[in-house]
Design an enzyme around this catalytic site. Structure first.
Site, PDB file in Angstrom:
ATOM      1  NE  ARG A 136      -5.691  60.056  25.775  1.00 57.59           N
ATOM      2  CZ  ARG A 136      -5.800  61.307  26.228  1.00 57.59           C
ATOM      3  NH1 ARG A 136      -6.567  61.557  27.279  1.00 57.59           N
ATOM      4  NH2 ARG A 136      -5.155  62.296  25.656  1.00 57.59           N
ATOM      5  CB  SER A 195      -9.330  66.148  31.423  1.00 53.09           C
ATOM      6  OG  SER A 195      -9.272  64.754  31.224  1.00 53.09           O
ATOM      7  N   GLY A 196      -8.146  68.769  32.662  1.00 54.95           N
ATOM      8  CA  GLY A 196      -8.209  70.225  32.741  1.00 54.95           C
ATOM      9  C   GLY A 196      -7.032  70.865  33.423  1.00 54.95           C
ATOM     10  N   GLY A 197      -5.890  70.192  33.435  1.00 51.19           N
ATOM     11  CA  GLY A 197      -4.732  70.664  34.182  1.00 51.19           C
ATOM     12  C   GLY A 197      -4.202  72.014  33.754  1.00 51.19           C
ATOM     13  CD  GLU A 198      -2.110  71.864  30.523  1.00 53.91           C
ATOM     14  OE1 GLU A 198      -1.139  71.793  31.308  1.00 53.91           O
ATOM     15  OE2 GLU A 198      -2.756  70.870  30.176  1.00 53.91           O
ATOM     16  CD1 TRP A 257      -3.881  65.164  32.777  1.00 52.49           C
ATOM     17  CD2 TRP A 257      -4.014  63.845  30.981  1.00 52.49           C
ATOM     18  NE1 TRP A 257      -2.632  65.149  32.190  1.00 52.49           N
ATOM     19  CE2 TRP A 257      -2.697  64.346  31.082  1.00 52.49           C
ATOM     20  CE3 TRP A 257      -4.340  62.999  29.918  1.00 52.49           C
ATOM     21  CZ2 TRP A 257      -1.702  64.008  30.162  1.00 52.49           C
ATOM     22  CZ3 TRP A 257      -3.345  62.663  29.006  1.00 52.49           C
ATOM     23  CH2 TRP A 257      -2.044  63.163  29.140  1.00 52.49           C
ATOM     24  CG  ASN A 275       0.372  70.551  34.397  1.00 58.06           C
ATOM     25  OD1 ASN A 275      -0.306  69.805  33.689  1.00 58.06           O
ATOM     26  ND2 ASN A 275       0.026  71.806  34.645  1.00 58.06           N
ATOM     27  CG  ASP A 317       3.053  70.465  30.962  1.00 61.61           C
ATOM     28  OD1 ASP A 317       2.311  70.193  31.914  1.00 61.61           O
ATOM     29  OD2 ASP A 317       2.734  70.234  29.784  1.00 61.61           O
ATOM     30  NE  ARG A 344       3.977  65.425  29.585  1.00 67.00           N
ATOM     31  CZ  ARG A 344       2.788  66.030  29.529  1.00 67.00           C
ATOM     32  NH1 ARG A 344       1.693  65.297  29.488  1.00 67.00           N
ATOM     33  NH2 ARG A 344       2.678  67.325  29.519  1.00 67.00           N
TER      34      ARG A 344
END
Length: 587
Positions: A136, A195-198, A257, A275, A317, A344
Site C-alpha cells: 500500500r 499483517s497475518g491476522g488469519e 495490518w 480480528n 471478522d 468494518r
C-alpha cells in the site's frame, strides 16, 4: 578561458543547490512530514499528512476546469507480476515513488514517467499473504525510502539509487506474518505494524530508529503479552486472562495490518487492531481486548494511552484496523478534538481523540443486523440470534448454526482510506453494501496454518449496486450524498480545496465528484480496475493527479457471490499521471 567560465558556472550552480545533472534533492525533514497537508509541491506521507485526512489545499482543478484534465503519462510496472495495485504514491523533488504488487518499489520521473530505478524484493517460497500480494505504499525520511515486504521484512533504500541501506526482519513469514502497509515516520522513528491476522499471529506496533533500523520499542496489542523498550521488557498489555480465557491470548490475533495515523498536537499515534483469532468466537469467551479496537500509543515509549473496542468478542471478522482520522469538530458552539473511523462492522464512530471517550456511532451501510445498535458508552447491543453458533453444540460437532449477518466480513468499509475536507466538514467514505452467510467450525492453532474456524459466503444487499461512496457529516451524523457503483468500491479517496472528490472503480474508471453534491464531473478509463489511493500535487505551476491501476485485492479472492460483479475485469499494473495544462486553467 572557456574552461574557467564553465568551472565558475558549476561552482555558482552548486552554491545555489544545483549540480551539473540538475537540481539537488533536499532531504525529507520532520518539518516536511508534519506540514505535508499544507504543502502542494510534494506528497511525502501516506495520507497527505500524518493525520491522513487526504485533503489537498490545491484548487486549480475544480468542477469547471476539470474537463481539461488530460493524461500526461502512464508507467507500466511490467512483467507478469500484476495482481492488485493498492499503493499510494509519494512525490518529492520531481521524483515519484510507488510500490507495486509482489513487494516492488519504483522511482519515476514525475514529469516524464521515465523510470529512474526499480527494486524487487527476492521473495521466498511459502509466503502467506491472506488477501492478495499487495503493497500500500512507502515512507520518505531524510535520504531514504522505506517499505515492507510480503515475507515480513522492512527495507530502507537510498532515494537516489534504490540500493539497500538496511533490511530488517519484522517476523517469521513461515508463521503467517507478512507486511503490506505503508510505514509511518514519527519523530525520527519508523512505525510499523504486522499483517497475518488469519494465521493466529499476535498483532503489535513497533518503532525503529529510522537511520539504523534498530528496535526502539514494541507494543503487542493483545492482553497478556509484554512490551519492550530499548531492548528491555517494559510493561504488559492489560492482564493475563482478564478478557481471554486459558491460553487463547497466546494466538489472539489483533493484527495491526493497516498502519496508523499521528496527531502531533497530542503526540499520539492511533492504530487499529484486527480480528481476534480464531474467528470462531465460541472458543474464546470474553471481550478479547484489544482485538477489533482503536488504540492511542505514546510514540516515545510505546505505552498505550487509551483504547476503544468497536467490536468486543468479535464473531464476524469485523477487523478494527480501519484508519482513525483526527479532525476538529464544531459541536454545540465548541471545538471538539475528535477522531473518526468507518468500521468494518458498519458503524461510523466519532471519538474524543484526547482520551478515547465515545461521542457517536452511526450506521453507514444498510440493514445492519449483527447488533441492534450502539449504547451510550459505545458498546454494541448484540443480537444473539445473529451470532454464528457453537459447532460443539451441533449434532455432528462440525458445523455450528449458520446465520446471515450484515455487513459481510469484508466490511462496511475495508482497508481503502476515507478522506476529510475541512472546507465542507464532510468525510468521504468508500463503503460496500453486502452481507454473508457465516458459520463456525472446529479449529486448533497450528503454526503457518489458517486459524479461522469459520465458513462464509458473501452476498450483495441490493441488486443494482454494491459500492457506495458516501459523504457523511460527523456532527449531524447524516449522509449528505451517495454515489452508487455496480461493483464493490476498493479504492481510496482524495478530496481537494477545489471542491472535488476523487476515487476509482473496479470497472477501470478514475472518477471525480462535486464534494458538496456528489455529482460526477469527470472520469477516465485506465483499462483495469482501480483499487489504489489517488494523490495530487503541483508541478511546474500545474496541478497533477496520480493513481496506481491494477485490479485485485481481497474481493476477487474472497468475494463469493459478489465477485460475479467484477467478472471479466482485466488485471494490470501501471501508474497514471494526469495534468491540467496552464493554458486550460487560465481560461
Amino acid at each position: 578561458m572557456r574552461a574557467r567560465k564553465e568551472l565558475l558556472t558549476a561552482v555558482s550552480l552548486a552554491a545555489l543547490g544545483f549540480g551539473l545533472a540538475g537540481p539537488a534533492r533536499a532531504e525529507v525533514t520532520e518539518h516536511d512530514i508534519l506540514n505535508d497537508a499544507k504543502t502542494t509541491g510534494d506528497v511525502v506521507t501516506y495520507g497527505l499528512g500524518p493525520q491522513a485526512q487526504r485533503f489537498s489545499p490545491l484548487k486549480t482543478l475544480n468542477r469547471d476546469t476539470i474537463k481539461g484534465l488530460v493524461p500526461a503519462w502512464s508507467f507500466s510496472f511490467g512483467g507478469e507480476k500484476q495482481r492488485g495495485q493498492e499503493s499510494q504514491a509519494l512525490v518529492k523533488d520531481g521524483v515519484l515513488y510507488v510500490t507495486g504488487s509482489y513487494s516492488r518499489l519504483y522511482a519515476i520521473d514525475a514529469r516524464t514517467g521515465e523510470k529512474k530505478w526499480e527494486y524487487n524484493a527476492r521473495l521466498p517460497e511459502g509466503i502467506l499473504p491472506c488477501c492478495d500480494v499487495v503493497n500500500r505504499g512507502a515512507a520518505l525520511y531524510k535520504d531514504k525510502v522505506y517499505f515492507g515486504t510480503l515475507d515480513a521484512k522492512l527495507v530502507a533504500l537510498d532515494q537516489k539509487t534504490g540500493k539497500v541501506v538496511w533490511r530488517k526482519d519484522i517476523d517469521d513469514f513461515k508463521a503467517g506474518y507478512s507486511y503490506t502497509a505503508a510505514p509511518m515516520i514519527v519523530k525520527g522513528k519508523i512505525i510499523t505494524g504486522v499483517s497475518g491476522g488469519e494465521f493466529g499471529v499476535v498483532g503489535r506496533v513497533e518503532a525503529r530508529d529510522a537511520e539504523t533500523g534498530e528496535i526502539v520499542w514494541k507494543r503487542p496489542v493483545i492482553e497478556g503479552h509484554m512490551g519492550e523498550l530499548n531492548g528491555k521488557p517494559s510493561t504488559m498489555t492489560g492482564k493475563v486472562n482478564e478478557s481471554w480465557p486459558g491460553d487463547t491470548w497466546k494466538f489472539g490475533g489483533g493484527a495491526t495490518w493497516l498502519g496508523g495515523t499521528y496527531d502531533p498536537e497530542l503526540n499520539l499515534i492511533y492504530f487499529g487492531t484486527g480480528n481476534p483469532g480464531p474467528w470462531n468466537s465460541a472458543l474464546r469467551p470474553g471481550d478479547n481486548k484489544w482485538s477489533a479496537s482503536r488504540l492511542a500509543i505514546n510514540p516515545d515509549t510505546g505505552e498505550i494511552v487509551w483504547g476503544f473496542q468497536t467490536t468486543p468478542h468479535d464473531g464476524w471478522d469485523y477487523d478494527g484496523v480501519n484508519e482513525f482520522v483526527p479532525f476538529d469538530m464544531q459541536k454545540d458552539g465548541k471545538v471538539v478534538k475528535a477522531g473518526a473511523t468507518a468500521d468494518r462492522n458498519g458503524f461510523f464512530y466519532v471519538l474524543d481523540r484526547t482520551n478515547g471517550s465515545f461521542l457517536s456511532a452511526t450506521p453507514f451501510v444498510s440493514n445492519i443486523n449483527w447488533a441492534k445498535g450502539i449504547d451510550e458508552k459505545g458498546r454494541p447491543i448484540y443480537d444473539d440470534a445473529n451470532r454464528p453458533g457453537d459447532p460443539a453444540k451441533s449434532e455432528d460437532g462440525k458445523k455450528g448454526k449458520s446465520v446471515y449477518a450484515t455487513p459481510g466480513f469484508l466490511g462496511g468499509k475495508n482497508w481503502n482510506p476515507i478522506a476529510y475536507s475541512p472546507d465542507t466538514k464532510l468525510f468521504y467514505v468508500p463503503s460496500n453494501e453486502w452481507g454473508m452467510d457465516i458459520w463456525n467450525e472446529p479449529v486448533n492453532y497450528k503454526k503457518g496454518a489458517a486459524y479461522l474456524g469459520a465458513g462464509f459466503t458473501i452476498k450483495p444487499t441490493f441488486e443494482d449496486h454494491i459500492g457506495s461512496l458516501k459523504a457523511i457529516d460527523p456532527a449531524t451524523k447524516k449522509v449528505v450524498w451517495e454515489y452508487k457503483n455496480k461493483a464493490p468500491l476498493w479504492a481510496g479517496v482524495l478530496t481537494t480545496a477545489g471542491n472535488l472528490v476523487f476515487t476509482g472503480t473496479p470497472e477501470g474508471f478514475l472518477k471525480a465528484f462535486d464534494a458538496k453534491t456528489g455529482e460526477e464531473v469527470w472520469k477516465f478509463q485506465v483499462g483495469t480496475g482501480v483499487v489504489a489511493s489517488p494523490i495530487t500535487w503541483e508541478q511546474d505551476g500545474e496541478q497533477w493527479i496520480g493513481v496506481a491501476a491494477g485490479w485485485g485485492g481481497a474481493v476477487p479472492l474472497w468475494g463469493g457471490e459478489v465477485a460475479k460483479a467484477t467478472t471479466g475485469i482485466n488485471q494490470g499494473g501501471s501508474f497514471w499521471a494526469f495534468r491540467l495544462p496552464k493554458t486550460v486553467a487560465a481560461r
